[in-house]
Design an enzyme around this catalytic site. Sequence first.
Site, PDB file in Angstrom:
ATOM      1  N   GLN A  83       0.823  -1.213   0.000  1.00  0.00           N
ATOM      2  CA  GLN A  83       0.000   0.000   0.000  1.00  0.00           C
ATOM      3  C   GLN A  83       0.859   1.267   0.000  1.00  0.00           C
ATOM      4  OE1 GLN A  83      -4.171  -0.115   1.679  1.00  0.00           O
ATOM      5  NE2 GLN A  83      -3.070  -1.127   3.334  1.00  0.00           N
ATOM      6  N   ALA A  87       6.993  -5.031   5.339  1.00  0.00           N
ATOM      7  CA  ALA A  87       6.760  -5.459   6.724  1.00  0.00           C
ATOM      8  C   ALA A  87       5.782  -6.618   6.763  1.00  0.00           C
ATOM      9  CB  ALA A  87       6.223  -4.296   7.559  1.00  0.00           C
ATOM     10  N   TYR A  88       5.835  -7.354   7.855  1.00  0.00           N
ATOM     11  CA  TYR A  88       4.798  -8.334   8.184  1.00  0.00           C
ATOM     12  C   TYR A  88       3.715  -7.542   8.904  1.00  0.00           C
ATOM     13  CZ  TYR A  88       2.632 -12.565  10.167  1.00  0.00           C
ATOM     14  OH  TYR A  88       1.762 -13.584  10.498  1.00  0.00           O
ATOM     15  N   THR A 132       4.792   2.230  13.587  1.00  0.00           N
ATOM     16  CA  THR A 132       3.360   2.115  13.833  1.00  0.00           C
ATOM     17  C   THR A 132       2.938   2.688  15.181  1.00  0.00           C
ATOM     18  OG1 THR A 132       1.595   0.464  14.188  1.00  0.00           O
ATOM     19  CG2 THR A 132       3.820  -0.207  14.721  1.00  0.00           C
ATOM     20  N   ASP A 133       1.675   3.045  15.266  1.00  0.00           N
ATOM     21  CA  ASP A 133       1.078   3.458  16.542  1.00  0.00           C
ATOM     22  C   ASP A 133       1.038   2.305  17.533  1.00  0.00           C
ATOM     23  OD1 ASP A 133      -0.838   2.478  14.537  1.00  0.00           O
ATOM     24  OD2 ASP A 133      -2.348   2.678  16.106  1.00  0.00           O
ATOM     25  N   TYR A 137       3.026  -7.836  16.786  1.00  0.00           N
ATOM     26  CA  TYR A 137       3.329  -6.913  15.687  1.00  0.00           C
ATOM     27  C   TYR A 137       3.985  -5.639  16.216  1.00  0.00           C
ATOM     28  CZ  TYR A 137       2.518  -3.359  12.114  1.00  0.00           C
ATOM     29  OH  TYR A 137       2.679  -2.331  11.228  1.00  0.00           O
ATOM     30  N   LYS A 182       7.883  -4.246  15.458  1.00  0.00           N
ATOM     31  CA  LYS A 182       8.164  -2.941  14.844  1.00  0.00           C
ATOM     32  C   LYS A 182       9.007  -2.068  15.763  1.00  0.00           C
ATOM     33  CE  LYS A 182       7.004  -1.702  11.380  1.00  0.00           C
ATOM     34  NZ  LYS A 182       7.704  -1.838  10.065  1.00  0.00           N
ATOM     35  N   TRP A 234      -3.420   3.190  10.683  1.00  0.00           N
ATOM     36  CA  TRP A 234      -4.671   2.981   9.940  1.00  0.00           C
ATOM     37  C   TRP A 234      -4.519   3.318   8.454  1.00  0.00           C
ATOM     38  CZ3 TRP A 234      -9.445   4.762  13.288  1.00  0.00           C
ATOM     39  CH2 TRP A 234      -9.297   4.290  14.597  1.00  0.00           C
TER      40      TRP A 234
END
Length: 290
Positions: free
Chosen positions: A12, A61-62, A102-103, A126, A130, A151
């Site tokens: 993405q 990334a996974y 990531t958050d 996860y 990260k 998101w």
Amino acid sequence: MNNILVTGSTGQLGSDVVKELLKRGYSTLSPNRSELNLCSEDNIRNYILNSNCEAIVHCAAYTQVDKAEDEKDLCIKINATATKHIVKCAKILDIPMIYISTDYVFDGTKDGEYTENDETNPINIYGESKLAGEKYVQEILDKYYIVRTSWVFNINGKNFIETMLRLSKANNQLSIVNDQIGSPTYTKDLSRLLVDMLETSKYGLYHATNEGYCSWYEFADTIFKLANINIDIKAINSNEYASRAKRPLNSKLSKDKLIEYGFKPLPHWEDALKDYLIRRRDLLIWKRCW
């Protein structure tokens, strides 16, 4: 700086980063999974050290958050160990690197917005993986940008918007979580910011999402309203929704540092969603014509 390596270039975010780089006149390296095998240290070293790349944007990334609870070793191998190998290559080549985080490095218990200096405490595998990647970047490199986001959605990817639109065709009612708060982030907008960063030497850790906050329920409600879909949606709590991994309830990320360092904030998430739906409609029309 010209030849830029983008990992996860079919994902993405990676796909939009490649588009943005090409639009600005850069040449890119976009290896597929067989060319750059994140499970092989030798493959990573051989590819990167012989690539003549002048910067790395590490988007691969996974990302299967629930599945990661059962595939911990694989998740850590891809998100942490592979990142360490990539970082070591960037150090050898003395080139800058962007690492997407990531958050989920936070536990979501804070009342207000999380800043870059707040204590991390991931509550799922996860997030742990990260955060481990972040630490490798910070320990080994000087020329780095760590960008935490949340998101994410992209016009060609599997995302919450597409899931909602698909489910609305087969259901009269949907139950959507209403106690997890965060910011939907459009990769088209985020990719512009990442390339802006790469064109500076303002290294460091940043939070970057589209502006504004909402719950998943509010996000879904806005999707259906803008798409003119009449469906009944029920707000539920996280403990009513069965999932393998825990999610932070509060994913509000402060973007004050972006402004402080002169970067332009991303548009509001509702404006991003409107653009997404327009592009999605145009893409569907184009496909039907062909």
